[in-house]
Design a protein around this motif. Sequence first.
Motif, PDB file in Angstrom:
ATOM      1  N   LYS A   2       0.454  -1.346  -0.256  1.00  0.00           N
ATOM      2  CA  LYS A   2      -0.174   0.604  -0.151  1.00  0.00           C
ATOM      3  C   LYS A   2       0.570   1.097  -0.047  1.00  0.00           C
ATOM      4  N   SER A   3       1.995   1.378   0.920  1.00  0.00           N
ATOM      5  CA  SER A   3       2.922   2.527   0.692  1.00  0.00           C
ATOM      6  C   SER A   3       3.380   2.569  -0.365  1.00  0.00           C
ATOM      7  N   LEU A   4       3.312   1.847  -1.712  1.00  0.00           N
ATOM      8  CA  LEU A   4       4.973   2.015  -2.745  1.00  0.00           C
ATOM      9  C   LEU A   4       4.377   2.955  -3.933  1.00  0.00           C
ATOM     10  N   PRO A   5       2.816   3.435  -4.223  1.00  0.00           N
ATOM     11  CA  PRO A   5       2.877   5.118  -4.339  1.00  0.00           C
ATOM     12  C   PRO A   5       3.021   6.052  -3.748  1.00  0.00           C
ATOM     13  N   LEU A   6       3.631   6.147  -2.757  1.00  0.00           N
ATOM     14  CA  LEU A   6       4.159   7.344  -2.021  1.00  0.00           C
ATOM     15  C   LEU A   6       5.295   7.079  -1.656  1.00  0.00           C
ATOM     16  N   LEU A   7       5.780   5.802  -1.640  1.00  0.00           N
ATOM     17  CA  LEU A   7       7.381   5.586  -1.606  1.00  0.00           C
ATOM     18  C   LEU A   7       7.762   6.403  -3.326  1.00  0.00           C
ATOM     19  N   CYS A   8       6.834   6.271  -4.235  1.00  0.00           N
ATOM     20  CA  CYS A   8       7.757   6.806  -5.284  1.00  0.00           C
ATOM     21  C   CYS A   8       7.314   8.344  -5.739  1.00  0.00           C
ATOM     22  N   LEU A   9       6.336   8.510  -4.631  1.00  0.00           N
ATOM     23  CA  LEU A   9       6.430  10.091  -4.919  1.00  0.00           C
ATOM     24  C   LEU A   9       7.175  10.224  -4.072  1.00  0.00           C
ATOM     25  N   THR A  10       7.477   9.849  -3.252  1.00  0.00           N
ATOM     26  CA  THR A  10       8.555  10.396  -1.945  1.00  0.00           C
ATOM     27  C   THR A  10      10.062  10.142  -2.741  1.00  0.00           C
ATOM     28  N   SER A  11      10.213   9.532  -3.847  1.00  0.00           N
ATOM     29  CA  SER A  11      11.645   9.000  -4.869  1.00  0.00           C
ATOM     30  C   SER A  11      11.988  10.349  -5.062  1.00  0.00           C
ATOM     31  N   LEU A  12      10.507  10.523  -6.223  1.00  0.00           N
ATOM     32  CA  LEU A  12      10.304  11.646  -7.519  1.00  0.00           C
ATOM     33  C   LEU A  12      10.889  12.627  -6.721  1.00  0.00           C
ATOM     34  N   MET A  13       9.946  13.183  -5.658  1.00  0.00           N
ATOM     35  CA  MET A  13      10.453  14.757  -5.402  1.00  0.00           C
ATOM     36  C   MET A  13      11.931  14.492  -4.962  1.00  0.00           C
ATOM     37  N   LEU A  14      12.744  13.478  -4.570  1.00  0.00           N
ATOM     38  CA  LEU A  14      14.181  13.933  -3.751  1.00  0.00           C
ATOM     39  C   LEU A  14      15.102  12.686  -4.660  1.00  0.00           C
ATOM     40  N   MET A  15      14.918  13.128  -5.372  1.00  0.00           N
ATOM     41  CA  MET A  15      15.363  12.626  -7.216  1.00  0.00           C
ATOM     42  C   MET A  15      16.713  13.390  -6.961  1.00  0.00           C
ATOM     43  N   ALA A 139      20.197   4.185  -2.017  1.00  0.00           N
ATOM     44  CA  ALA A 139      19.258   5.315  -3.400  1.00  0.00           C
ATOM     45  C   ALA A 139      19.358   7.083  -2.633  1.00  0.00           C
ATOM     46  N   PRO A 140      20.499   7.588  -3.221  1.00  0.00           N
ATOM     47  CA  PRO A 140      20.699   8.775  -2.640  1.00  0.00           C
ATOM     48  C   PRO A 140      19.691   9.435  -2.221  1.00  0.00           C
ATOM     49  N   GLY A 141      20.058  10.084  -0.787  1.00  0.00           N
ATOM     50  CA  GLY A 141      18.944  10.890  -1.035  1.00  0.00           C
ATOM     51  C   GLY A 141      17.786  10.948  -0.038  1.00  0.00           C
ATOM     52  N   LEU A 142      17.138   9.347  -0.262  1.00  0.00           N
ATOM     53  CA  LEU A 142      16.134   9.281   0.561  1.00  0.00           C
ATOM     54  C   LEU A 142      16.597   9.156   1.943  1.00  0.00           C
ATOM     55  N   PRO A 143      15.340   9.511   2.972  1.00  0.00           N
ATOM     56  CA  PRO A 143      15.432   9.156   4.384  1.00  0.00           C
ATOM     57  C   PRO A 143      15.352   7.924   4.946  1.00  0.00           C
ATOM     58  N   ALA A 144      16.053   7.340   5.854  1.00  0.00           N
ATOM     59  CA  ALA A 144      16.099   6.537   6.395  1.00  0.00           C
ATOM     60  C   ALA A 144      14.938   5.166   5.975  1.00  0.00           C
ATOM     61  N   ALA A 145      13.379   6.322   6.775  1.00  0.00           N
ATOM     62  CA  ALA A 145      12.390   4.985   6.693  1.00  0.00           C
ATOM     63  C   ALA A 145      12.169   4.497   5.226  1.00  0.00           C
ATOM     64  N   ALA A 146      12.274   5.807   4.276  1.00  0.00           N
ATOM     65  CA  ALA A 146      11.658   5.633   2.424  1.00  0.00           C
ATOM     66  C   ALA A 146      12.791   4.436   1.804  1.00  0.00           C
ATOM     67  N   ASP A 147      14.022   4.366   2.541  1.00  0.00           N
ATOM     68  CA  ASP A 147      15.117   3.638   1.735  1.00  0.00           C
ATOM     69  C   ASP A 147      15.099   2.227   2.497  1.00  0.00           C
ATOM     70  N   LYS A 148      14.877   2.238   3.926  1.00  0.00           N
ATOM     71  CA  LYS A 148      14.034   0.872   4.026  1.00  0.00           C
ATOM     72  C   LYS A 148      13.045   0.004   3.549  1.00  0.00           C
ATOM     73  N   THR A 149      12.102   1.084   2.777  1.00  0.00           N
ATOM     74  CA  THR A 149      11.034   0.494   2.481  1.00  0.00           C
ATOM     75  C   THR A 149      11.203   0.568   1.506  1.00  0.00           C
ATOM     76  N   LEU A 150      11.988   0.880   0.732  1.00  0.00           N
ATOM     77  CA  LEU A 150      12.357   0.097  -1.349  1.00  0.00           C
ATOM     78  C   LEU A 150      13.039  -0.728  -1.128  1.00  0.00           C
ATOM     79  N   MET A 151      14.194  -0.277  -0.089  1.00  0.00           N
ATOM     80  CA  MET A 151      15.306  -1.882  -0.140  1.00  0.00           C
ATOM     81  C   MET A 151      14.204  -3.054   0.171  1.00  0.00           C
ATOM     82  N   SER A 152      13.136  -3.085   0.993  1.00  0.00           N
ATOM     83  CA  SER A 152      12.622  -4.615   1.062  1.00  0.00           C
ATOM     84  C   SER A 152      12.218  -5.082   0.349  1.00  0.00           C
ATOM     85  N   ARG A 153      12.330  -4.282  -0.785  1.00  0.00           N
ATOM     86  CA  ARG A 153      11.133  -4.682  -2.203  1.00  0.00           C
ATOM     87  C   ARG A 153      12.045  -4.963  -3.149  1.00  0.00           C
TER      88      ARG A 153
END
Length: 264
Positions: A2-15, A139-153
């Motif tokens: 469920k958190s994937l769309p939010l993660l994508c948005l966060t990643s886009l903002m922090l690219m 994932a350069p620039g991602l906050p630790a929580a977002a990084d953890k979620t992304l890497m778990s995928r």
Amino acid sequence: MKSLPLLCLTSLMLMGCGANNTAPGTDVPGEKPSTLMRTLETGAQLIQSRPPVDAISTYLDGFHFYSGDKNGQMEAHHYVTILNEDVMQAVIYDGNTRDARLMGVEYIISERLFKTLPAEEKKLWHSHQYEVKSGNLIAPGLPAAADKTLMSRIVNTYGKTWHTWHTDRDKTLPLGIPALMMGFTGEGQLDPALLADRDRRLDVNTQDIKRERQDLEARPVVKGTDVWQHGEVIQLKRVNDAGEHGHGETRYFGTSEQSQQAKE
């Protein structure tokens, strides 16, 4: 997830975070773009849409090496599009600046899909478990929580990577045959100088990242991948055969195995 769309948005903002600090190592021959070309470029940016490009949401930085040549190592900057829960695709550059060279592509699939592949197909893929758990893939620039979620995928996924421009060999143009790339699977394989240089430029600490990811669930690597560890080399060679995609007698770039079959 469920958190994937939010993660994508966060990643886009922090690219932009961690970018613009790794220029390509070689020059491209040719004249500088003319005023006319620059004007056309600006106009196209304002008028034309670019849905596939706009869909790129995540920036990953890691390392590859040539199948059959573990000493042929290079840093790879991935710009990733998430197609669905099981498939991602990445364009790979030799830097993260505007003039970076497009080195190749990587297709990333889930463990579920990888298990369905034929045995011969699995040989073209590499696992991501060690890359993630070691902190080598970031994932350069991602906050630790977002990084953890992304890497778990990503930790239990598999990648198939082809490089088409071998800029690590000081080639100023995309010459030669595309090369199948592999990923590292254990300590002592990656050149520590490459890792230290990456950490310095992107202002990260791989060992700290590694400690943060130790609780990620990493399932056993599925058999049939990372075949380089067993001495099996897969690269392309020129053969006289139409190949699996051919329509008649053509020049075809086949694998080493197909090349031998053609001779027989």
